[in-house]
Design a protein around this motif. Structure first.
Motif, PDB file in Angstrom:
ATOM      1  N   GLN A  90      47.279  48.382  37.434  1.00 17.86           N
ATOM      2  CA  GLN A  90      45.967  49.015  37.255  1.00 17.86           C
ATOM      3  C   GLN A  90      45.161  48.266  36.190  1.00 17.86           C
ATOM      4  O   GLN A  90      43.969  47.981  36.382  1.00 17.86           O
ATOM      5  CB  GLN A  90      46.142  50.483  36.862  1.00 17.86           C
ATOM      6  CG  GLN A  90      44.853  51.245  36.726  1.00 17.86           C
ATOM      7  CD  GLN A  90      45.093  52.691  36.279  1.00 17.86           C
ATOM      8  OE1 GLN A  90      46.191  53.078  35.901  1.00 17.86           O
ATOM      9  NE2 GLN A  90      44.039  53.482  36.317  1.00 17.86           N
ATOM     10  N   ALA A  91      45.792  47.935  35.077  1.00 25.91           N
ATOM     11  CA  ALA A  91      45.104  47.193  34.011  1.00 25.91           C
ATOM     12  C   ALA A  91      44.645  45.831  34.526  1.00 25.91           C
ATOM     13  O   ALA A  91      43.518  45.401  34.240  1.00 25.91           O
ATOM     14  CB  ALA A  91      46.019  47.032  32.800  1.00 25.91           C
ATOM     15  N   LEU A  92      45.498  45.159  35.292  1.00 26.53           N
ATOM     16  CA  LEU A  92      45.110  43.861  35.854  1.00 26.53           C
ATOM     17  C   LEU A  92      43.918  44.005  36.798  1.00 26.53           C
ATOM     18  O   LEU A  92      43.018  43.164  36.799  1.00 26.53           O
ATOM     19  CB  LEU A  92      46.300  43.218  36.576  1.00 26.53           C
ATOM     20  CG  LEU A  92      47.406  42.698  35.664  1.00 26.53           C
ATOM     21  CD1 LEU A  92      48.654  42.354  36.466  1.00 26.53           C
ATOM     22  CD2 LEU A  92      46.934  41.503  34.856  1.00 26.53           C
ATOM     23  N   ASP A  93      43.914  45.072  37.587  1.00 29.44           N
ATOM     24  CA  ASP A  93      42.765  45.326  38.487  1.00 29.44           C
ATOM     25  C   ASP A  93      41.477  45.507  37.688  1.00 29.44           C
ATOM     26  O   ASP A  93      40.430  44.963  38.050  1.00 29.44           O
ATOM     27  CB  ASP A  93      43.015  46.564  39.347  1.00 29.44           C
ATOM     28  CG  ASP A  93      44.054  46.328  40.435  1.00 29.44           C
ATOM     29  OD1 ASP A  93      44.380  45.154  40.724  1.00 29.44           O
ATOM     30  OD2 ASP A  93      44.554  47.331  40.989  1.00 29.44           O
ATOM     31  N   TYR A  94      41.548  46.266  36.602  1.00 31.87           N
ATOM     32  CA  TYR A  94      40.347  46.478  35.784  1.00 31.87           C
ATOM     33  C   TYR A  94      39.873  45.180  35.151  1.00 31.87           C
ATOM     34  O   TYR A  94      38.669  44.918  35.073  1.00 31.87           O
ATOM     35  CB  TYR A  94      40.593  47.537  34.708  1.00 31.87           C
ATOM     36  CG  TYR A  94      40.743  48.940  35.253  1.00 31.87           C
ATOM     37  CD1 TYR A  94      40.091  49.349  36.409  1.00 31.87           C
ATOM     38  CD2 TYR A  94      41.551  49.862  34.615  1.00 31.87           C
ATOM     39  CE1 TYR A  94      40.238  50.630  36.907  1.00 31.87           C
ATOM     40  CE2 TYR A  94      41.705  51.150  35.101  1.00 31.87           C
ATOM     41  CZ  TYR A  94      41.047  51.526  36.251  1.00 31.87           C
ATOM     42  OH  TYR A  94      41.195  52.793  36.743  1.00 31.87           O
ATOM     43  N   TYR A  95      40.814  44.368  34.698  1.00 33.71           N
ATOM     44  CA  TYR A  95      40.418  43.076  34.133  1.00 33.71           C
ATOM     45  C   TYR A  95      39.726  42.211  35.186  1.00 33.71           C
ATOM     46  O   TYR A  95      38.788  41.487  34.878  1.00 33.71           O
ATOM     47  CB  TYR A  95      41.623  42.328  33.558  1.00 33.71           C
ATOM     48  CG  TYR A  95      41.925  42.659  32.111  1.00 33.71           C
ATOM     49  CD1 TYR A  95      40.910  42.745  31.163  1.00 33.71           C
ATOM     50  CD2 TYR A  95      43.235  42.846  31.676  1.00 33.71           C
ATOM     51  CE1 TYR A  95      41.182  43.027  29.834  1.00 33.71           C
ATOM     52  CE2 TYR A  95      43.513  43.138  30.348  1.00 33.71           C
ATOM     53  CZ  TYR A  95      42.484  43.224  29.436  1.00 33.71           C
ATOM     54  OH  TYR A  95      42.770  43.497  28.118  1.00 33.71           O
ATOM     55  N   GLN A  96      40.198  42.263  36.420  1.00 30.82           N
ATOM     56  CA  GLN A  96      39.567  41.475  37.482  1.00 30.82           C
ATOM     57  C   GLN A  96      38.137  41.940  37.743  1.00 30.82           C
ATOM     58  O   GLN A  96      37.291  41.152  38.151  1.00 30.82           O
ATOM     59  CB  GLN A  96      40.381  41.552  38.769  1.00 30.82           C
ATOM     60  CG  GLN A  96      41.621  40.702  38.726  1.00 30.82           C
ATOM     61  CD  GLN A  96      42.395  40.742  40.027  1.00 30.82           C
ATOM     62  OE1 GLN A  96      42.322  41.699  40.782  1.00 30.82           O
ATOM     63  NE2 GLN A  96      43.151  39.688  40.280  1.00 30.82           N
ATOM     64  N   MET A  97      37.866  43.213  37.510  1.00 31.19           N
ATOM     65  CA  MET A  97      36.520  43.740  37.711  1.00 31.19           C
ATOM     66  C   MET A  97      35.559  43.269  36.626  1.00 31.19           C
ATOM     67  O   MET A  97      34.345  43.274  36.825  1.00 31.19           O
ATOM     68  CB  MET A  97      36.548  45.269  37.747  1.00 31.19           C
ATOM     69  CG  MET A  97      37.321  45.811  38.918  1.00 31.19           C
ATOM     70  SD  MET A  97      37.582  47.569  38.684  1.00 31.19           S
ATOM     71  CE  MET A  97      37.222  48.170  40.316  1.00 31.19           C
ATOM     72  N   ASP A  98      36.099  42.880  35.490  1.00 34.13           N
ATOM     73  CA  ASP A  98      35.289  42.415  34.368  1.00 34.13           C
ATOM     74  C   ASP A  98      35.287  40.890  34.381  1.00 34.13           C
ATOM     75  O   ASP A  98      36.287  40.253  34.076  1.00 34.13           O
ATOM     76  CB  ASP A  98      35.864  42.933  33.046  1.00 34.13           C
ATOM     77  CG  ASP A  98      34.996  42.606  31.858  1.00 34.13           C
ATOM     78  OD1 ASP A  98      34.026  41.847  32.001  1.00 34.13           O
ATOM     79  OD2 ASP A  98      35.297  43.119  30.767  1.00 34.13           O
ATOM     80  N   LYS A  99      34.175  40.328  34.727  1.00 37.94           N
ATOM     81  CA  LYS A  99      34.077  38.871  34.889  1.00 37.94           C
ATOM     82  C   LYS A  99      34.253  38.102  33.578  1.00 37.94           C
ATOM     83  O   LYS A  99      34.531  36.927  33.580  1.00 37.94           O
ATOM     84  CB  LYS A  99      32.732  38.492  35.518  1.00 37.94           C
ATOM     85  CG  LYS A  99      32.465  39.178  36.841  1.00 37.94           C
ATOM     86  CD  LYS A  99      33.496  38.812  37.870  1.00 37.94           C
ATOM     87  CE  LYS A  99      33.187  39.502  39.183  1.00 37.94           C
ATOM     88  NZ  LYS A  99      34.317  39.781  39.992  1.00 37.94           N
ATOM     89  N   SER A 100      34.123  38.784  32.436  1.00 42.37           N
ATOM     90  CA  SER A 100      34.216  38.095  31.154  1.00 42.37           C
ATOM     91  C   SER A 100      35.647  38.065  30.597  1.00 42.37           C
ATOM     92  O   SER A 100      35.879  37.509  29.536  1.00 42.37           O
ATOM     93  CB  SER A 100      33.292  38.766  30.124  1.00 42.37           C
ATOM     94  OG  SER A 100      33.749  40.076  29.839  1.00 42.37           O
ATOM     95  N   THR A 101      36.573  38.640  31.316  1.00 43.16           N
ATOM     96  CA  THR A 101      37.953  38.705  30.844  1.00 43.16           C
ATOM     97  C   THR A 101      38.584  37.323  30.832  1.00 43.16           C
ATOM     98  O   THR A 101      38.445  36.558  31.780  1.00 43.16           O
ATOM     99  CB  THR A 101      38.783  39.639  31.751  1.00 43.16           C
ATOM    100  OG1 THR A 101      38.194  40.928  31.718  1.00 43.16           O
ATOM    101  CG2 THR A 101      40.217  39.722  31.291  1.00 43.16           C
TER     102      THR A 101
END
Length: 184
Positions: A90-101
């Protein structure tokens, strides 16, 4: 005291202000006071606020923190281990949604996930752990300072093969690694 922070957060939400700081203060209180259920519910609420506000990186960090907190008390509970692995995803999915990660942030979670798989001998996930370690090794190999870590990641892949008596594949992986490294 912790309920005061929640009241403040609720008021802020009512007037369209960011309530997360107040919720975070309440979480700290719950965490210190041992109110695990309240901590988990409030953490989920903050994650939802972050998602609603498009702050996916903050949501990812909080999900990872929640997973780490669960990890402290699992004691070989297979159901909890699966829950933690799901939280990492889930955390990895959220990071993928944030282009600045940055890749470093996602790599930290990937490494924690692979380590959890290996430490708990989750056989159906071993291929994923090997893949993660190999990818982390390749990523680390991109910089001079990371080359030290890349050897550790590649060694973990070899150890997984050896632990399950796959000597032929372990040797093939080592040969592939040495060819990529130029024999160093």
């Amino acid at each position: 005291r912790d309920d005061c922070y929640i009241e403040i957060a609720n008021l802020k939400e009512g007037i369209k202000e960011d309530p997360c700081e107040s919720y975070n203060e309440a979480i700290l209180c719950y965490n210190k006071g041992g109110a695990k259920d309240k901590y988990e519910k409030l953490t989920d609420k903050i994650i939802n606020v972050y998602i609603k506000n498009g702050e996916f990186s903050n949501a990812a960090e909080l999900v990872f923190e929640k997973a780490q907190k669960l990890l402290e008390n699992i004691k070989d509970d297979k159901k909890k281990i699966r829950e933690i692995l799901d939280l990492y995803d889930q955390a990895l999915d959220y990071y993928q949604m944030d282009k600045s990660t940055t890749e470093r942030k996602t790599n930290k979670i990937k490494e924690a996930k692979a380590d959890l798989i290996i430490l708990n001998e989750i056989k159906e996930e071993l291929d994923q752990a090997k893949y993660i370690y190999e990818e982390l090794g390749k990523f680390s190999n991109k910089s001079n300072s990371g080359k030290i870590f890349s050897k550790d990641y590649f060694a973990k892949v070899v150890f997984i093969y050896l632990a399950y008596e796959d000597y032929v594949t372990a040797k093939a992986f080592l040969n592939k690694y040495y060819c990529e490294e130029g024999g160093s």
